[in-house]
Write a protein that holds these residues in place. Structure first.
Motif, PDB file in Angstrom:
ATOM      1  N   ARG A   1       0.812  -1.216   0.000  1.00 33.86           N
ATOM      2  CA  ARG A   1       0.000   0.000   0.000  1.00 33.86           C
ATOM      3  C   ARG A   1       0.849   1.272   0.000  1.00 33.86           C
ATOM      4  N   ILE A   2       2.120   1.140  -0.338  1.00 32.71           N
ATOM      5  CA  ILE A   2       3.018   2.289  -0.481  1.00 32.71           C
ATOM      6  C   ILE A   2       3.509   2.331  -1.915  1.00 32.71           C
ATOM      7  N   ASP A   3       3.445   3.519  -2.552  1.00 31.33           N
ATOM      8  CA  ASP A   3       3.934   3.624  -3.925  1.00 31.33           C
ATOM      9  C   ASP A   3       4.711   4.922  -4.097  1.00 31.33           C
ATOM     10  N   ALA A   4       5.050   5.209  -5.338  1.00 34.58           N
ATOM     11  CA  ALA A   4       5.912   6.362  -5.632  1.00 34.58           C
ATOM     12  C   ALA A   4       5.215   7.702  -5.410  1.00 34.58           C
ATOM     13  N   ARG A   5       3.922   7.675  -5.117  1.00 31.15           N
ATOM     14  CA  ARG A   5       3.212   8.926  -4.834  1.00 31.15           C
ATOM     15  C   ARG A   5       3.050   9.174  -3.340  1.00 31.15           C
ATOM     16  N   THR A   6       3.444   8.227  -2.521  1.00 27.89           N
ATOM     17  CA  THR A   6       3.213   8.319  -1.076  1.00 27.89           C
ATOM     18  C   THR A   6       4.107   9.369  -0.426  1.00 27.89           C
ATOM     19  N   VAL A   7       3.510  10.186   0.426  1.00 25.95           N
ATOM     20  CA  VAL A   7       4.228  11.195   1.200  1.00 25.95           C
ATOM     21  C   VAL A   7       4.303  10.723   2.652  1.00 25.95           C
ATOM     22  N   VAL A   8       5.502  10.764   3.220  1.00 26.66           N
ATOM     23  CA  VAL A   8       5.712  10.407   4.627  1.00 26.66           C
ATOM     24  C   VAL A   8       6.320  11.618   5.319  1.00 26.66           C
ATOM     25  N   CYS A   9       5.632  12.126   6.344  1.00 26.50           N
ATOM     26  CA  CYS A   9       6.142  13.281   7.074  1.00 26.50           C
ATOM     27  C   CYS A   9       6.210  12.977   8.559  1.00 26.50           C
ATOM     28  N   VAL A  10       7.365  13.253   9.155  1.00 30.34           N
ATOM     29  CA  VAL A  10       7.580  13.119  10.588  1.00 30.34           C
ATOM     30  C   VAL A  10       7.350  14.485  11.224  1.00 30.34           C
ATOM     31  N   LEU A  11       6.365  14.572  12.101  1.00 27.96           N
ATOM     32  CA  LEU A  11       6.031  15.853  12.709  1.00 27.96           C
ATOM     33  C   LEU A  11       6.266  15.829  14.217  1.00 27.96           C
ATOM     34  N   THR A  12       7.059  14.885  14.672  1.00 23.27           N
ATOM     35  CA  THR A  12       7.392  14.794  16.093  1.00 23.27           C
ATOM     36  C   THR A  12       8.778  15.382  16.339  1.00 23.27           C
ATOM     37  N   HIS A  13       9.137  15.472  17.608  1.00 23.54           N
ATOM     38  CA  HIS A  13      10.488  15.901  17.976  1.00 23.54           C
ATOM     39  C   HIS A  13      11.090  14.904  18.959  1.00 23.54           C
ATOM     40  N   ASP A  14      10.694  13.656  18.797  1.00 16.53           N
ATOM     41  CA  ASP A  14      11.113  12.614  19.732  1.00 16.53           C
ATOM     42  C   ASP A  14      11.915  11.561  18.964  1.00 16.53           C
ATOM     43  N   PRO A  15      13.205  11.419  19.244  1.00 19.02           N
ATOM     44  CA  PRO A  15      14.043  10.472  18.500  1.00 19.02           C
ATOM     45  C   PRO A  15      13.517   9.040  18.489  1.00 19.02           C
ATOM     46  N   LYS A  16      12.821   8.635  19.558  1.00 18.98           N
ATOM     47  CA  LYS A  16      12.345   7.249  19.580  1.00 18.98           C
ATOM     48  C   LYS A  16      11.203   7.031  18.596  1.00 18.98           C
ATOM     49  N   PHE A  17      10.574   8.131  18.106  1.00 13.31           N
ATOM     50  CA  PHE A  17       9.561   8.037  17.064  1.00 13.31           C
ATOM     51  C   PHE A  17      10.152   8.324  15.689  1.00 13.31           C
ATOM     52  N   ASP A  18      10.841   9.484  15.565  1.00  7.61           N
ATOM     53  CA  ASP A  18      11.172   9.960  14.225  1.00  7.61           C
ATOM     54  C   ASP A  18      12.339   9.230  13.577  1.00  7.61           C
ATOM     55  N   VAL A  19      13.374   8.894  14.335  1.00  7.08           N
ATOM     56  CA  VAL A  19      14.512   8.215  13.715  1.00  7.08           C
ATOM     57  C   VAL A  19      14.144   6.822  13.204  1.00  7.08           C
ATOM     58  N   PRO A  20      13.412   5.986  13.979  1.00  8.10           N
ATOM     59  CA  PRO A  20      12.993   4.692  13.426  1.00  8.10           C
ATOM     60  C   PRO A  20      12.107   4.835  12.195  1.00  8.10           C
ATOM     61  N   LEU A  21      11.199   5.834  12.188  1.00  6.77           N
ATOM     62  CA  LEU A  21      10.331   6.008  11.020  1.00  6.77           C
ATOM     63  C   LEU A  21      11.137   6.463   9.813  1.00  6.77           C
ATOM     64  N   LEU A  22      12.034   7.418   9.988  1.00 10.76           N
ATOM     65  CA  LEU A  22      12.856   7.864   8.865  1.00 10.76           C
ATOM     66  C   LEU A  22      13.717   6.725   8.334  1.00 10.76           C
TER      67      LEU A  22
ATOM     68  N   THR B   1      20.205  18.247  12.513  1.00 12.69           N
ATOM     69  CA  THR B   1      21.595  17.804  12.714  1.00 12.69           C
ATOM     70  C   THR B   1      21.649  16.586  13.619  1.00 12.69           C
ATOM     71  N   ASP B   2      20.834  16.615  14.676  1.00 11.26           N
ATOM     72  CA  ASP B   2      20.786  15.474  15.588  1.00 11.26           C
ATOM     73  C   ASP B   2      20.250  14.234  14.870  1.00 11.26           C
ATOM     74  N   ARG B   3      19.195  14.406  14.067  1.00 13.14           N
ATOM     75  CA  ARG B   3      18.651  13.273  13.304  1.00 13.14           C
ATOM     76  C   ARG B   3      19.689  12.728  12.341  1.00 13.14           C
ATOM     77  N   THR B   4      20.402  13.631  11.672  1.00 15.66           N
ATOM     78  CA  THR B   4      21.416  13.205  10.711  1.00 15.66           C
ATOM     79  C   THR B   4      22.466  12.332  11.387  1.00 15.66           C
ATOM     80  N   THR B   5      22.910  12.757  12.547  1.00 16.22           N
ATOM     81  CA  THR B   5      23.903  11.966  13.286  1.00 16.22           C
ATOM     82  C   THR B   5      23.354  10.584  13.620  1.00 16.22           C
TER      83      THR B   5
END
Length: 357
Positions: free
Chosen positions: A249-270, A292-296
């Protein structure tokens, strides 16, 4: 046509209507092919074709089509002082046809397919007495020698003209035909149950996105807080995304946006999003310090700088947005520009056609 279909279905049991659609466009134009206008027997007008440039001429044609039942194909070129036309300089072809109660079964089937988010194509021969057919993926029934060409457009996912393009004898067997393709809505998956997600889900639905809000915190993740979202899911965002990928159910048109500021949510999703074989857009809200923190953290997870560069962060365009609603517009503007490989620059600083093909 999609937006007018429900109203047409309500009208047809009691009266005929004239349906006008743009079936071809050359150069600049205010609307794409498939844009529709409906004229009722009692004179009401629903929808538009050009924002007012050619509607009056089409209205006259529509009344005649309602009277004699003969469909009509008209071409409108650049406007001049003596003729109705398009001030933007392009050309469009408009096909006007009469619909009545005999068309209800086919249009109801189309409405059912769209409601179920099934891909479907609606083919109409551009003849004075049109022939029409609904096409679904895998449909192999022969139709006017056009079924394979129509199926190819359905697979490709875009509208088009098929059949004979001139007056040769082949025109009788394969008449010029407009195929309007209706896709399932593009998906937008928003991670994080907060005010920015609420604003973005409301704005994105107006653009036709099928919006899912996902967060592991049950207290905050409720349909009441996100009334515009199509789905509100209580789950870890990365686990939900991986399950959707496994279910195709994911294709080339799918948009995924992380709108949290919690590493335990956003880094695993990214991390999960970056591993997807295809996805349209990956974004992460937050400050430059947060990015920068996410990048690291993503580097520590084994991702290269080239892979991490796919994440649009800080998310949004520079429009001085502050409120959640303003931020939602900023984010959507970036998503649209990214999708269309556009510059996101003011039109006054650019040259060439405003509406690119």
């Amino acid at each position: 046509m999609r937006d007018l279909l429900g109203q047409v279905l309500e009208l047809l049991p009691d009266q005929a209507v004239a349906l006008a659609r743009i079936v071809d466009r050359t150069g600049a134009g205010p609307r794409e092919t498939g844009a529709a206008m409906v004229v009722t027997a009692d004179g009401r007008v629903l929808g538009s074709l050009s924002g007012g440039c050619v509607e009056s001429a089409v209205l006259t044609t529509a009344h005649q089509v309602l009277i004699d039942g003969q469909a009509c194909l008209e071409r409108f070129a650049a406007a001049d002082e003596l003729a109705v036309g398009l001030p933007c300089g392009g050309e469009i072809e408009v096909f006007v046809e009469r619909l009545d109660h005999t068309d209800l079964p086919r249009l109801r089937a189309l409405h059912t397919a769209l409601a179920a988010h099934h891909p479907v194509a609606y083919a109409t021969t551009l003849e004075s007495t049109p022939d029409r057919k609904l096409l679904h993926p895998g449909d192999s029934h022969p139709w006017r020698g056009l079924d394979q060409d129509a199926a190819a457009l359905l697979t490709a996912g875009h509208n088009g003209l098929i059949g004979a393009q001139d007056c040769t004898p082949a025109a009788a067997d394969r008449p010029r035909t407009f195929v309007q393709v209706f896709h399932t809505p593009a998906r937008m998956i928003l991670a994080g149950a907060n005010d920015y997600t609420r604003a973005l889900s409301a704005a994105a639905t107006t653009l036709g996105y099928h919006v899912t809000v996902v967060d592991a915190r049950e207290t905050f993740t409720t349909p009441t807080r996100f009334p515009a979202a199509h789905e509100v899911v209580v789950d870890w965002p990365h686990r939900y995304l991986e399950a959707e990928q496994a279910a195709a159910r994911i294709d080339a048109r799918t948009v995924v946006c992380v709108l949290t500021h919690d590493p335990k949510f956003d880094v695993p999703l990214l991390s999960s999003a970056l591993r997807l074989p295809q996805v349209g857009f990956i974004g992460a809200l937050g400050s430059r310090r947060a990015h920068t923190d996410r990048t690291t953290r993503l580097q520590e997870a084994g991702f290269t700088n080239l892979e991490i560069a796919r994440v649009r962060s800080p998310l949004g365009l520079d429009i001085a947005a502050h409120t959640p609603e303003e931020t939602a517009i900023s984010i959507l503007a970036q998503i649209l520009a990214d999708r269309g490989a556009a510059t996101a620059q003011p039109l006054t600083t650019l040259t060439g056609p405003i509406h690119r093909r």
